[in-house]
Design a protein around this motif. Sequence first.
Motif, PDB file in Angstrom:
ATOM      1  N   GLY A  73     -26.966  10.898 -61.480  1.00 37.53           N
ATOM      2  CA  GLY A  73     -25.991  11.846 -62.005  1.00 37.53           C
ATOM      3  C   GLY A  73     -25.955  11.932 -63.517  1.00 37.53           C
ATOM      4  O   GLY A  73     -24.925  12.279 -64.093  1.00 37.53           O
ATOM      5  N   VAL A  74     -27.087  11.633 -64.179  1.00 40.25           N
ATOM      6  CA  VAL A  74     -27.081  11.689 -65.640  1.00 40.25           C
ATOM      7  C   VAL A  74     -27.303  13.117 -66.109  1.00 40.25           C
ATOM      8  O   VAL A  74     -27.764  13.979 -65.360  1.00 40.25           O
ATOM      9  CB  VAL A  74     -28.150  10.756 -66.257  1.00 40.25           C
ATOM     10  CG1 VAL A  74     -28.035   9.351 -65.700  1.00 40.25           C
ATOM     11  CG2 VAL A  74     -29.557  11.302 -66.061  1.00 40.25           C
ATOM     12  N   ASP A  75     -26.975  13.358 -67.367  1.00 40.68           N
ATOM     13  CA  ASP A  75     -27.185  14.672 -67.955  1.00 40.68           C
ATOM     14  C   ASP A  75     -28.546  14.738 -68.644  1.00 40.68           C
ATOM     15  O   ASP A  75     -29.293  13.760 -68.679  1.00 40.68           O
ATOM     16  CB  ASP A  75     -26.063  15.004 -68.933  1.00 40.68           C
ATOM     17  CG  ASP A  75     -26.071  14.071 -70.146  1.00 40.68           C
ATOM     18  OD1 ASP A  75     -26.654  12.971 -70.058  1.00 40.68           O
ATOM     19  OD2 ASP A  75     -25.485  14.436 -71.183  1.00 40.68           O
ATOM     20  N   ASN A  76     -28.856  15.911 -69.196  1.00 39.85           N
ATOM     21  CA  ASN A  76     -30.148  16.109 -69.856  1.00 39.85           C
ATOM     22  C   ASN A  76     -30.406  15.108 -70.977  1.00 39.85           C
ATOM     23  O   ASN A  76     -31.503  14.560 -71.108  1.00 39.85           O
ATOM     24  CB  ASN A  76     -30.217  17.525 -70.460  1.00 39.85           C
ATOM     25  CG  ASN A  76     -30.493  18.598 -69.433  1.00 39.85           C
ATOM     26  OD1 ASN A  76     -30.941  18.324 -68.320  1.00 39.85           O
ATOM     27  ND2 ASN A  76     -30.224  19.843 -69.785  1.00 39.85           N
ATOM     28  N   VAL A  77     -29.391  14.903 -71.814  1.00 38.48           N
ATOM     29  CA  VAL A  77     -29.571  14.049 -72.985  1.00 38.48           C
ATOM     30  C   VAL A  77     -29.874  12.615 -72.575  1.00 38.48           C
ATOM     31  O   VAL A  77     -30.777  11.970 -73.122  1.00 38.48           O
ATOM     32  CB  VAL A  77     -28.330  14.116 -73.897  1.00 38.48           C
ATOM     33  CG1 VAL A  77     -28.411  13.058 -74.994  1.00 38.48           C
ATOM     34  CG2 VAL A  77     -28.204  15.505 -74.514  1.00 38.48           C
ATOM     35  N   THR A  78     -29.138  12.120 -71.595  1.00 38.15           N
ATOM     36  CA  THR A  78     -29.393  10.759 -71.122  1.00 38.15           C
ATOM     37  C   THR A  78     -30.787  10.644 -70.534  1.00 38.15           C
ATOM     38  O   THR A  78     -31.511   9.675 -70.794  1.00 38.15           O
ATOM     39  CB  THR A  78     -28.346  10.355 -70.073  1.00 38.15           C
ATOM     40  OG1 THR A  78     -27.045  10.413 -70.668  1.00 38.15           O
ATOM     41  CG2 THR A  78     -28.593   8.947 -69.558  1.00 38.15           C
ATOM     42  N   TYR A  79     -31.189  11.650 -69.753  1.00 39.34           N
ATOM     43  CA  TYR A  79     -32.548  11.622 -69.190  1.00 39.34           C
ATOM     44  C   TYR A  79     -33.587  11.568 -70.303  1.00 39.34           C
ATOM     45  O   TYR A  79     -34.546  10.788 -70.227  1.00 39.34           O
ATOM     46  CB  TYR A  79     -32.812  12.850 -68.304  1.00 39.34           C
ATOM     47  CG  TYR A  79     -34.286  12.980 -68.044  1.00 39.34           C
ATOM     48  CD1 TYR A  79     -34.919  12.159 -67.124  1.00 39.34           C
ATOM     49  CD2 TYR A  79     -35.078  13.840 -68.823  1.00 39.34           C
ATOM     50  CE1 TYR A  79     -36.292  12.194 -66.953  1.00 39.34           C
ATOM     51  CE2 TYR A  79     -36.453  13.885 -68.657  1.00 39.34           C
ATOM     52  CZ  TYR A  79     -37.049  13.054 -67.723  1.00 39.34           C
ATOM     53  OH  TYR A  79     -38.400  13.079 -67.574  1.00 39.34           O
ATOM     54  N   ILE A  80     -33.447  12.404 -71.327  1.00 36.75           N
ATOM     55  CA  ILE A  80     -34.432  12.439 -72.403  1.00 36.75           C
ATOM     56  C   ILE A  80     -34.534  11.085 -73.089  1.00 36.75           C
ATOM     57  O   ILE A  80     -35.627  10.617 -73.428  1.00 36.75           O
ATOM     58  CB  ILE A  80     -34.098  13.548 -73.424  1.00 36.75           C
ATOM     59  CG1 ILE A  80     -34.325  14.926 -72.795  1.00 36.75           C
ATOM     60  CG2 ILE A  80     -34.937  13.410 -74.693  1.00 36.75           C
ATOM     61  CD1 ILE A  80     -33.859  16.081 -73.651  1.00 36.75           C
ATOM     62  N   GLU A  81     -33.407  10.416 -73.268  1.00 36.83           N
ATOM     63  CA  GLU A  81     -33.436   9.105 -73.912  1.00 36.83           C
ATOM     64  C   GLU A  81     -34.159   8.071 -73.042  1.00 36.83           C
ATOM     65  O   GLU A  81     -34.871   7.197 -73.562  1.00 36.83           O
ATOM     66  CB  GLU A  81     -32.018   8.649 -74.242  1.00 36.83           C
ATOM     67  CG  GLU A  81     -31.371   9.497 -75.330  1.00 36.83           C
ATOM     68  CD  GLU A  81     -30.050   8.944 -75.805  1.00 36.83           C
ATOM     69  OE1 GLU A  81     -29.981   8.462 -76.947  1.00 36.83           O
ATOM     70  OE2 GLU A  81     -29.076   8.979 -75.022  1.00 36.83           O
ATOM     71  N   ILE A  82     -33.985   8.170 -71.725  1.00 28.95           N
ATOM     72  CA  ILE A  82     -34.727   7.286 -70.816  1.00 28.95           C
ATOM     73  C   ILE A  82     -36.220   7.586 -70.914  1.00 28.95           C
ATOM     74  O   ILE A  82     -37.054   6.682 -71.065  1.00 28.95           O
ATOM     75  CB  ILE A  82     -34.254   7.482 -69.361  1.00 28.95           C
ATOM     76  CG1 ILE A  82     -32.788   7.103 -69.194  1.00 28.95           C
ATOM     77  CG2 ILE A  82     -35.126   6.653 -68.397  1.00 28.95           C
ATOM     78  CD1 ILE A  82     -32.196   7.547 -67.864  1.00 28.95           C
ATOM     79  N   ALA A  83     -36.573   8.863 -70.814  1.00 30.13           N
ATOM     80  CA  ALA A  83     -37.975   9.268 -70.842  1.00 30.13           C
ATOM     81  C   ALA A  83     -38.612   8.962 -72.189  1.00 30.13           C
ATOM     82  O   ALA A  83     -39.801   8.610 -72.255  1.00 30.13           O
ATOM     83  CB  ALA A  83     -38.095  10.756 -70.531  1.00 30.13           C
ATOM     84  N   GLU A  84     -37.849   9.078 -73.250  1.00 33.55           N
ATOM     85  CA  GLU A  84     -38.366   8.735 -74.577  1.00 33.55           C
ATOM     86  C   GLU A  84     -38.756   7.259 -74.627  1.00 33.55           C
ATOM     87  O   GLU A  84     -39.820   6.903 -75.157  1.00 33.55           O
ATOM     88  CB  GLU A  84     -37.315   9.030 -75.643  1.00 33.55           C
ATOM     89  CG  GLU A  84     -37.739   8.635 -77.053  1.00 33.55           C
ATOM     90  CD  GLU A  84     -36.621   8.787 -78.073  1.00 33.55           C
ATOM     91  OE1 GLU A  84     -36.918   9.168 -79.221  1.00 33.55           O
ATOM     92  OE2 GLU A  84     -35.454   8.502 -77.726  1.00 33.55           O
ATOM     93  N   GLU A  85     -37.905   6.394 -74.080  1.00 32.10           N
ATOM     94  CA  GLU A  85     -38.202   4.965 -74.108  1.00 32.10           C
ATOM     95  C   GLU A  85     -39.441   4.642 -73.274  1.00 32.10           C
ATOM     96  O   GLU A  85     -40.310   3.875 -73.705  1.00 32.10           O
ATOM     97  CB  GLU A  85     -37.007   4.166 -73.597  1.00 32.10           C
ATOM     98  CG  GLU A  85     -37.272   2.695 -73.335  1.00 32.10           C
ATOM     99  CD  GLU A  85     -37.841   1.932 -74.515  1.00 32.10           C
ATOM    100  OE1 GLU A  85     -38.558   0.938 -74.280  1.00 32.10           O
ATOM    101  OE2 GLU A  85     -37.590   2.320 -75.675  1.00 32.10           O
ATOM    102  N   ILE A  86     -39.552   5.221 -72.082  1.00 28.88           N
ATOM    103  CA  ILE A  86     -40.731   4.967 -71.245  1.00 28.88           C
ATOM    104  C   ILE A  86     -41.988   5.501 -71.922  1.00 28.88           C
ATOM    105  O   ILE A  86     -43.035   4.838 -71.929  1.00 28.88           O
ATOM    106  CB  ILE A  86     -40.543   5.577 -69.850  1.00 28.88           C
ATOM    107  CG1 ILE A  86     -39.416   4.847 -69.097  1.00 28.88           C
ATOM    108  CG2 ILE A  86     -41.839   5.519 -69.049  1.00 28.88           C
ATOM    109  CD1 ILE A  86     -39.045   5.476 -67.781  1.00 28.88           C
TER     110      ILE A  86
END
Length: 409
Positions: A73-86
Amino acid sequence: MATTTQAPTSAAHRSQFDAARKWVDIARSLASLVESEVPQASKDSIITPKVVQAWKDAGLYGVLLPTHLGGGGVDNVTYIEIAEEISRQDASAGWVYANHQTGTLFPGMLLSEETFRELLGPNGDGIACGAGAPSGNFGTAKRVDGGYLVQTSPRPFGSGSKYANRVVARVALVDDNEEMTIGDDGNPIVVYIWVDPSNVEWLNDWNASGLEGTGSGSYRIKEHVLEAKWMGTDTGKRAIDDPAFTQGFTPVSSLHHAGVGLGLAKRIIEEIAKSARGRRRGDVPALDQYPLFQADFVRIESSYQAARALVLDAFREVWDAATAGRVTDLHTVRIEQANLHLHRALDEIVSTALLWAGSDVIPKDSIFARLNANARIALNHLMVGPQQAAKIAPQVLAVWQGDDSTIVS
């Protein structure tokens, strides 16, 4: 490790910030595993099952799905921060992770909720992805008993699809005489299909100069009968009323590139900062104390921070608009514009870092060689090519040629 954001002050933003930090910390905890698997992923031309399973075990799959579907249930910004780290850990891993997360949203836009739940499975971590982007390379689908007889010729760029529960393709509807069915607009009727991997032939032709571990080779759909429930067209209506699905195709597709681009930019800045520490280069006794290097470093770090802020703002705005049911064409244009700016900044960041890295770029297995190769492939993608700027230019110009109040949109 350098920080990139500061916690917001409002209670709502504080809660969102804390949630993002939690997910990013989970992704960061797997960094040593992801990086240790890079050589094997390069050899296999796809990231290893060990990495995919670790992401699933950590709850990183389905983060964009609403909680009622078993997602994070995360939003776009949270997803991008996860994907940025990976992607900072390894761009190939970030590319596959992104394709698995964003690709799985598309059937949620086009299929019934019941069928989509079947795809997700009991753990909510099912994967749907593949080469589903529009192109003239269509297969065919003919109505028969039990569904549709489908098949396709080889489709390129099936990133990460070997791990998918359902693999996507596009097919044109044909009649009993194998003639294409024409719609009211005068064009062939083309639909998306999601097929079981047992009906996919992998051509294993991914031998790339960068993003080696993405598994982005070609595949074809074998001739078989597909149940009609696994076919979808875009009617504009969404079976699942959640911003992850209602924000539209372009924002979801662009999420993929935003996370990877930011992760690549961040990692190369980290690496050049470490490489420069106390290192002699010609007559310069300590590169990190040399004013010309310092000026360039400030410039590329500023480019990264500015591009990151633009990307996060654009994706936050489209998410908020989707939540309120008011997504406009301009929201989508701003997403594309932010992604284009990010990748132009990435180009500048990589070029500048390599210039100062000197002999550190020479070893074939160096981190700089890998980052450069990965960035060059990412920068070559159609969605961040210069033609996209020409496509959105009329809308951007219209904003500035119209009422001044629209400039902030």
